[in-house]
Design an enzyme around this catalytic site. Structure first.
Site, PDB file in Angstrom:
ATOM      1  N   ASP A   9      39.918  35.899  35.016  1.00  0.00           N
ATOM      2  CA  ASP A   9      39.829  34.565  35.625  1.00  0.00           C
ATOM      3  C   ASP A   9      39.161  33.638  34.609  1.00  0.00           C
ATOM      4  O   ASP A   9      38.069  33.919  34.129  1.00  0.00           O
ATOM      5  CB  ASP A   9      38.976  34.677  36.901  1.00  0.00           C
ATOM      6  CG  ASP A   9      39.033  33.419  37.748  1.00  0.00           C
ATOM      7  OD1 ASP A   9      38.908  33.540  38.976  1.00  0.00           O
ATOM      8  OD2 ASP A   9      39.181  32.319  37.185  1.00  0.00           O
ATOM      9  N   ASP A 106      45.191  30.180  36.582  1.00  0.00           N
ATOM     10  CA  ASP A 106      44.062  30.611  35.755  1.00  0.00           C
ATOM     11  C   ASP A 106      43.570  32.011  36.062  1.00  0.00           C
ATOM     12  O   ASP A 106      42.437  32.346  35.735  1.00  0.00           O
ATOM     13  CB  ASP A 106      42.909  29.613  35.911  1.00  0.00           C
ATOM     14  CG  ASP A 106      42.383  29.556  37.337  1.00  0.00           C
ATOM     15  OD1 ASP A 106      43.105  29.984  38.241  1.00  0.00           O
ATOM     16  OD2 ASP A 106      41.254  29.087  37.524  1.00  0.00           O
ATOM     17  N   GLU A 107      44.414  32.820  36.686  1.00  0.00           N
ATOM     18  CA  GLU A 107      44.012  34.186  37.014  1.00  0.00           C
ATOM     19  C   GLU A 107      45.187  35.119  36.841  1.00  0.00           C
ATOM     20  O   GLU A 107      46.333  34.713  37.028  1.00  0.00           O
ATOM     21  CB  GLU A 107      43.621  34.302  38.490  1.00  0.00           C
ATOM     22  CG  GLU A 107      42.405  33.563  38.913  1.00  0.00           C
ATOM     23  CD  GLU A 107      42.150  33.756  40.400  1.00  0.00           C
ATOM     24  OE1 GLU A 107      42.550  34.797  40.953  1.00  0.00           O
ATOM     25  OE2 GLU A 107      41.574  32.839  41.004  1.00  0.00           O
TER      26      GLU A 107
END
Length: 347
Positions: A9, A106-107
């Site tokens: 993350d 974003d992960e």
DNA sequence: TCTGGGGTCCTAGGACCC
DNA sequence: TCTGGGGTCCTAGGACCC
């Protein structure tokens, strides 16, 4: 020893991307959201750690953020920039030979042959962080576990820039006394409903009765909640490309719109947009759903199924108009949305 | 805390059929 | 023709996540 799963993350992703192109903002409270004007309707997408110290957080109205942190720099959301940064990160992860399952911008979950039966997955996790930082200049945190839920939950304990391991061994030591909303998938509503049943902590939920919860939450959700509290199940990291089920647009007006003709025009325009994008992607549209949020904050939706042979822009707009005609309320409108649900038999 | 915009999945209830 | 039971599909809404 079962295989390890990693969850990576990026730290304060959107704010971090903005700081990369405006280095003078580093170390300052920064809030990204809406069109960057904190006097308008809109919410915080991401706040930098410096702004978070003032109680600013994602999802908060921009006006509130401005009140809590008047000295913050406010910037508009720039989707294209974040998508580009995101693509670079995922490319770097794939280059490492990992199987990647993205989870938003974003992960991602990550599985890798090098993680099979090793004793110290932390070494690999740090190597991945290093590679991401090298190719994108973005910091990240990594969670390690034997299930996706363990890995995903672990990440929060590693932030920022850290690595954290969560397995059956320390699951209850770390989470047991926390509220049920510490679990990924349990929000405020479910947490409150559980509390009414006397289930307050993760530990209590882990030993709750499947049958009892099934009665309250339904046959699928009830037992799933208990599984969550025990660390999740064994669903593997999949590298299969994601096939969207639907796509749409929403828009909140700066000032509530009382004129229904204006609402109609805007819905027609959005329906045309949504149809063009879907058809350009080669997706067939099965159904169109129109959403109207009336003032002060009451949301209603109505949909219309498209016949299989009417898959052009005009048909989609017409269907949206039929759906809109099913709204009987005539109050000022705060938001409108149009969503296309795709046929599942085509890619 | 006057509440965005992009999504996903589950549930309940009604329609309809045998 | 006083009213069963099961299955499936559709719709609207709820809850959650990033």
């Amino acid at each position: 020893m079962p295989d390890w799963i990693l969850h990576l993350d990026l730290d304060q992703f959107i704010a971090a991307v903005e700081i990369l192109r405006r280095p003078e903002l580093r170390g300052r409270p920064l809030v990204v959201g809406g069109d960057g004007d904190p006097t308008k309707r809109g919410v915080v997408s991401t706040a930098s750690y410096e702004a978070r110290a003032f109680g600013v957080h994602s999802g908060q109205p921009l006006r509130t953020a401005a009140r809590r942190c008047p000295d913050a720099v406010f910037l508009p959301v720039d989707r294209a920039a974040y998508e580009e940064a995101s693509a670079q990160v995922f490319a770097t992860l794939r280059d490492s030979g990992a199987v990647i399952e993205p989870l938003g911008w974003d992960e991602a979950f990550l599985a890798h042959p090098a993680l099979r039966r090793v004793r110290d997955p932390e070494v690999f996790a740090q190597e991945i962080q290093r590679r991401v930082r090298l190719s994108t200049r973005l910091d990240s945190s990594v969670g390690i576990g034997h299930t996706k839920l363990q890995a995903k939950t672990a990440t929060g304990f590693g932030k920022p820039r850290g690595v954290f391991r969560l397995t059956a061994e320390n699951w209850f030591a770390v989470l047991g006394d926390l509220g049920t909303d510490a679990l990924w998938g349990i929000g405020p509503k479910t947490s409150r409903k559980l509390a009414e049943l006397g289930v307050h902590s993760v530990r209590q939920l882990a030993t709750a009765s499947d049958v009892e919860l099934a009665q309250v939450f339904g046959p699928t959700t009830g037992p799933w909640l208990v599984r969550l509290a025990n660390g999740g199940d064994e669903s593997p990291v999949t590298g299969a490309p994601w096939v969207p089920r639907s796509a749409g647009q929403e828009h909140t007006f700066q000032v509530d719109v009382a004129d229904w003709a204006e609402v109609r025009d805007e819905v027609a325009r959005m329906a045309a947009d949504v149809a063009r994008a879907a058809l350009a992607d080669g997706r067939g549209i099965a159904r169109v759903v129109v959403k109207v949020r009336f003032a002060p904050f009451f949301t209603e939706t109505h949909g219309r199924v498209l016949s299989g042979d009417a898959d052009d822009e005009t048909a989609v707009v017409a269907a949206a108009m039929v759906a809109l005609d099913r709204f009987e309320r005539r109050k000022p409108v705060r938001l409108i949305g149009v969503r296309a649900e795709f046929r599942s038999d085509d890619a």
